[in-house]
Design a protein around this motif. Structure first.
Motif, PDB file in Angstrom:
ATOM      1  N   ALA A   1       0.870  -1.181   0.000  1.00  0.00           N
ATOM      2  CA  ALA A   1       0.000   0.000   0.000  1.00  0.00           C
ATOM      3  C   ALA A   1       0.903   1.225   0.000  1.00  0.00           C
ATOM      4  CB  ALA A   1      -0.895  -0.002   1.235  1.00  0.00           C
ATOM      5  N   TYR A   2       0.708   2.114  -0.970  1.00  0.00           N
ATOM      6  CA  TYR A   2       1.565   3.293  -1.126  1.00  0.00           C
ATOM      7  C   TYR A   2       0.867   4.527  -0.571  1.00  0.00           C
ATOM      8  CZ  TYR A   2       4.269   7.025  -3.339  1.00  0.00           C
ATOM      9  OH  TYR A   2       5.028   8.147  -3.562  1.00  0.00           O
ATOM     10  N   ASN A   3       1.654   5.394   0.079  1.00  0.00           N
ATOM     11  CA  ASN A   3       1.110   6.640   0.610  1.00  0.00           C
ATOM     12  C   ASN A   3       2.156   7.744   0.489  1.00  0.00           C
ATOM     13  OD1 ASN A   3      -0.158   8.703   1.950  1.00  0.00           O
ATOM     14  ND2 ASN A   3      -0.621   7.534   3.802  1.00  0.00           N
ATOM     15  N   SER A   4       1.967   8.623  -0.474  1.00  0.00           N
ATOM     16  CA  SER A   4       2.936   9.700  -0.725  1.00  0.00           C
ATOM     17  C   SER A   4       2.954  10.728   0.396  1.00  0.00           C
ATOM     18  CB  SER A   4       2.606  10.405  -2.047  1.00  0.00           C
ATOM     19  OG  SER A   4       1.343  11.047  -1.963  1.00  0.00           O
ATOM     20  N   LYS A   5       1.930  10.717   1.254  1.00  0.00           N
ATOM     21  CA  LYS A   5       1.814  11.725   2.304  1.00  0.00           C
ATOM     22  C   LYS A   5       2.446  11.289   3.622  1.00  0.00           C
ATOM     23  CE  LYS A   5      -2.439  13.342   0.134  1.00  0.00           C
ATOM     24  NZ  LYS A   5      -3.902  13.547   0.265  1.00  0.00           N
ATOM     25  N   SER A   6       2.965  10.073   3.657  1.00  0.00           N
ATOM     26  CA  SER A   6       3.545   9.524   4.880  1.00  0.00           C
ATOM     27  C   SER A   6       5.051   9.344   4.730  1.00  0.00           C
ATOM     28  CB  SER A   6       2.900   8.169   5.195  1.00  0.00           C
ATOM     29  OG  SER A   6       3.563   7.524   6.265  1.00  0.00           O
ATOM     30  N   GLN A   7       5.782   9.478   5.840  1.00  0.00           N
ATOM     31  CA  GLN A   7       7.212   9.175   5.817  1.00  0.00           C
ATOM     32  C   GLN A   7       7.437   7.689   5.554  1.00  0.00           C
ATOM     33  OE1 GLN A   7      10.022  11.219   5.935  1.00  0.00           O
ATOM     34  NE2 GLN A   7       8.399  12.701   5.515  1.00  0.00           N
ATOM     35  N   ILE A   8       6.489   6.864   5.993  1.00  0.00           N
ATOM     36  CA  ILE A   8       6.495   5.449   5.603  1.00  0.00           C
ATOM     37  C   ILE A   8       5.752   5.391   4.278  1.00  0.00           C
ATOM     38  CG2 ILE A   8       5.832   3.094   6.210  1.00  0.00           C
ATOM     39  CD1 ILE A   8       5.777   3.973   9.137  1.00  0.00           C
TER      40      ILE A   8
ATOM     41  N   GLY B   1      -2.742   4.476   5.615  1.00  0.00           N
ATOM     42  CA  GLY B   1      -3.556   4.626   4.420  1.00  0.00           C
ATOM     43  C   GLY B   1      -4.042   3.299   3.872  1.00  0.00           C
ATOM     44  N   GLY B   2      -3.223   2.251   4.021  1.00  0.00           N
ATOM     45  CA  GLY B   2      -3.580   0.944   3.484  1.00  0.00           C
ATOM     46  C   GLY B   2      -4.845   0.381   4.100  1.00  0.00           C
ATOM     47  N   VAL B   3      -4.874   0.273   5.422  1.00  0.00           N
ATOM     48  CA  VAL B   3      -6.066  -0.294   6.062  1.00  0.00           C
ATOM     49  C   VAL B   3      -7.251   0.662   5.981  1.00  0.00           C
ATOM     50  CG1 VAL B   3      -4.868  -1.917   7.569  1.00  0.00           C
ATOM     51  CG2 VAL B   3      -5.244   0.430   8.357  1.00  0.00           C
ATOM     52  N   ASP B   4      -6.978   1.967   5.951  1.00  0.00           N
ATOM     53  CA  ASP B   4      -8.076   2.928   5.828  1.00  0.00           C
ATOM     54  C   ASP B   4      -8.792   2.762   4.488  1.00  0.00           C
ATOM     55  OD1 ASP B   4      -9.196   5.322   7.381  1.00  0.00           O
ATOM     56  OD2 ASP B   4      -8.968   6.175   5.374  1.00  0.00           O
ATOM     57  N   ALA B   5      -8.039   2.445   3.446  1.00  0.00           N
ATOM     58  CA  ALA B   5      -8.630   2.259   2.118  1.00  0.00           C
ATOM     59  C   ALA B   5      -9.521   1.020   2.054  1.00  0.00           C
ATOM     60  CB  ALA B   5      -7.524   2.160   1.066  1.00  0.00           C
ATOM     61  N   TRP B   6      -9.274   0.065   2.951  1.00  0.00           N
ATOM     62  CA  TRP B   6     -10.046  -1.183   2.970  1.00  0.00           C
ATOM     63  C   TRP B   6     -10.947  -1.260   4.197  1.00  0.00           C
ATOM     64  CZ3 TRP B   6     -10.165  -4.128  -1.258  1.00  0.00           C
ATOM     65  CH2 TRP B   6      -9.124  -4.007  -2.183  1.00  0.00           C
ATOM     66  N   LYS B   7     -11.373  -0.114   4.691  1.00  0.00           N
ATOM     67  CA  LYS B   7     -12.159  -0.052   5.934  1.00  0.00           C
ATOM     68  C   LYS B   7     -13.464  -0.847   5.842  1.00  0.00           C
ATOM     69  CE  LYS B   7     -12.064   3.859   8.044  1.00  0.00           C
ATOM     70  NZ  LYS B   7     -12.291   5.289   8.392  1.00  0.00           N
ATOM     71  N   VAL B   8     -14.166  -0.733   4.728  1.00  0.00           N
ATOM     72  CA  VAL B   8     -15.479  -1.385   4.604  1.00  0.00           C
ATOM     73  C   VAL B   8     -15.374  -2.907   4.731  1.00  0.00           C
ATOM     74  CG1 VAL B   8     -17.431  -1.830   3.066  1.00  0.00           C
ATOM     75  CG2 VAL B   8     -16.575   0.495   3.345  1.00  0.00           C
TER      76      VAL B   8
ATOM     77  N   GLU C   1      -0.366  10.445   8.302  1.00  0.00           N
ATOM     78  CA  GLU C   1      -0.653   9.617   7.134  1.00  0.00           C
ATOM     79  C   GLU C   1      -1.440  10.383   6.071  1.00  0.00           C
ATOM     80  OE1 GLU C   1      -0.157   5.979   6.451  1.00  0.00           O
ATOM     81  OE2 GLU C   1       1.505   6.533   7.752  1.00  0.00           O
ATOM     82  N   GLY C   2      -1.732  11.660   6.349  1.00  0.00           N
ATOM     83  CA  GLY C   2      -2.510  12.449   5.398  1.00  0.00           C
ATOM     84  C   GLY C   2      -3.955  12.006   5.300  1.00  0.00           C
ATOM     85  N   LEU C   3      -4.482  11.450   6.393  1.00  0.00           N
ATOM     86  CA  LEU C   3      -5.849  10.932   6.399  1.00  0.00           C
ATOM     87  C   LEU C   3      -6.785  11.917   7.094  1.00  0.00           C
ATOM     88  CD1 LEU C   3      -5.055   7.244   7.429  1.00  0.00           C
ATOM     89  CD2 LEU C   3      -5.615   8.076   5.136  1.00  0.00           C
ATOM     90  N   PRO C   4      -8.045  11.973   6.675  1.00  0.00           N
ATOM     91  CA  PRO C   4      -9.002  12.864   7.338  1.00  0.00           C
ATOM     92  C   PRO C   4      -9.254  12.413   8.770  1.00  0.00           C
ATOM     93  CG  PRO C   4     -10.127  11.412   5.787  1.00  0.00           C
ATOM     94  CD  PRO C   4      -8.658  11.227   5.553  1.00  0.00           C
ATOM     95  N   LEU C   5      -9.528  13.376   9.637  1.00  0.00           N
ATOM     96  CA  LEU C   5      -9.800  13.058  11.039  1.00  0.00           C
ATOM     97  C   LEU C   5     -11.262  12.650  11.172  1.00  0.00           C
ATOM     98  CD1 LEU C   5      -7.866  15.953  12.810  1.00  0.00           C
ATOM     99  CD2 LEU C   5      -7.040  13.693  12.102  1.00  0.00           C
ATOM    100  N   PHE C   6     -11.470  11.461  11.717  1.00  0.00           N
ATOM    101  CA  PHE C   6     -12.834  10.950  11.868  1.00  0.00           C
ATOM    102  C   PHE C   6     -12.906  10.054  13.085  1.00  0.00           C
ATOM    103  CE2 PHE C   6     -15.798   7.414  11.411  1.00  0.00           C
ATOM    104  CZ  PHE C   6     -16.998   8.098  11.249  1.00  0.00           C
ATOM    105  N   SER C   7     -13.997  10.177  13.816  1.00  0.00           N
ATOM    106  CA  SER C   7     -14.322   9.217  14.859  1.00  0.00           C
ATOM    107  C   SER C   7     -15.830   9.055  14.869  1.00  0.00           C
ATOM    108  CB  SER C   7     -13.820   9.687  16.230  1.00  0.00           C
ATOM    109  OG  SER C   7     -14.425  10.911  16.590  1.00  0.00           O
ATOM    110  N   GLY C   8     -16.291   7.846  15.162  1.00  0.00           N
ATOM    111  CA  GLY C   8     -17.729   7.612  15.171  1.00  0.00           C
ATOM    112  C   GLY C   8     -18.042   6.145  14.979  1.00  0.00           C
ATOM    113  N   ALA C   9     -19.322   5.826  15.098  1.00  0.00           N
ATOM    114  CA  ALA C   9     -19.772   4.441  14.946  1.00  0.00           C
ATOM    115  C   ALA C   9     -19.673   4.013  13.482  1.00  0.00           C
ATOM    116  CB  ALA C   9     -21.199   4.301  15.448  1.00  0.00           C
ATOM    117  N   LEU C  10     -19.069   2.861  13.256  1.00  0.00           N
ATOM    118  CA  LEU C  10     -19.010   2.269  11.920  1.00  0.00           C
ATOM    119  C   LEU C  10     -20.094   1.210  11.754  1.00  0.00           C
ATOM    120  CD1 LEU C  10     -15.129   1.853  11.603  1.00  0.00           C
ATOM    121  CD2 LEU C  10     -16.555   3.720  10.748  1.00  0.00           C
TER     122      LEU C  10
END
Length: 210
Positions: free
Chosen positions: A57-64, A138-145, A172-181
């Motif tokens: 999983a590639y993420n240009s916004k992360s140092q990893i 970013g990798g696991v976030d992309a496969w959240k569903v 990780e350059g990800l949006p901030l979110f918290s809540g029930a999934l």
């Protein structure tokens, strides 16, 4: 599909099984601009001689810059993989969840250890309680569903909540979110017992009340 080419000599750690690829190890990334900008895009990792090393999983916004999913060239990155890995992780620890006291927090998924780098899942209150998830890459976030679908199916727990680690997600350059999934949110305060200690906690944030 992106193609990540590793600098000559920098592939040694990957060949030894390291799954994290830092920016300093990458020579170039080929692919569509929109895929390069999307955290968690699927990528093939190759050495300087264009030989396959891994899928990541590639993420240009992360140092990893990339996290390896698999070192097998014939193993696709898809919904089925996510569900297999969640199932395997849950099966390893579900017995601990079932025998835990109602006030205990039990680790269910632990990121790299379970082939789901950046994903942390804890259980509280047994199979009828809550699953608290943190998607820190970013990798696991992309496969959240599919990950949440698998958690519901494998645990039988109806309530899945995402906790936001602001520092990690920003990194990780990800949006901030918290809540029930799925299901209901945890209450503002629950009683927790850990190693003989008892305290109140907000499961949504991890904050411990004194």
């Amino acid at each position: 599909m992106l193609i990540i080419t590793i600098k000559q000599g920098k592939e040694k750690s990957l060949l030894a099984g390291d799954i994290l690829i830092y920016a300093s190890a990458i020579d170039k990334v080929d692919g569509k601009p929109q895929e390069k900008m999307k955290p968690g895009s699927n990528a093939i990792v190759q050495n300087s001689a264009h030989q396959f090393i891994a899928r990541a999983a590639y993420n240009s916004k992360s140092q990893i810059r990339a996290r390896v999913w698999t070192f097998k060239e014939d193993e696709p990155i898809d919904h089925a993989m996510m569900k297999r890995r969640v199932k395997a992780a849950v099966q390893k620890r579900l017995a601990n969840v079932k025998k835990a006291a109602p006030t205990q927090i039990v680790a269910l998924i632990r990121g790299d250890e379970d082939g789901l780098s950046g994903l942390l899942v804890d259980s509280y209150g047994g199979v009828d309680g809550y699953l608290i998830c943190q998607f820190q890459s970013g990798g696991v976030d992309a496969w959240k569903v599919p990950i949440v679908q698998a958690l519901l199916a494998e645990t039988g727990c109806p309530n899945v909540y995402e906790r936001c680690d602001e520092l990690m997600r920003k990194g990780e350059g990800l949006p901030l979110f918290s809540g029930a999934l799925a299901g209901e949110e945890p209450p503002e305060s629950v009683n927790v017992s850990d190693g003989g200690k008892r305290f109140s906690m907000d499961l949504r944030t991890g904050f411990k009340y004194r």
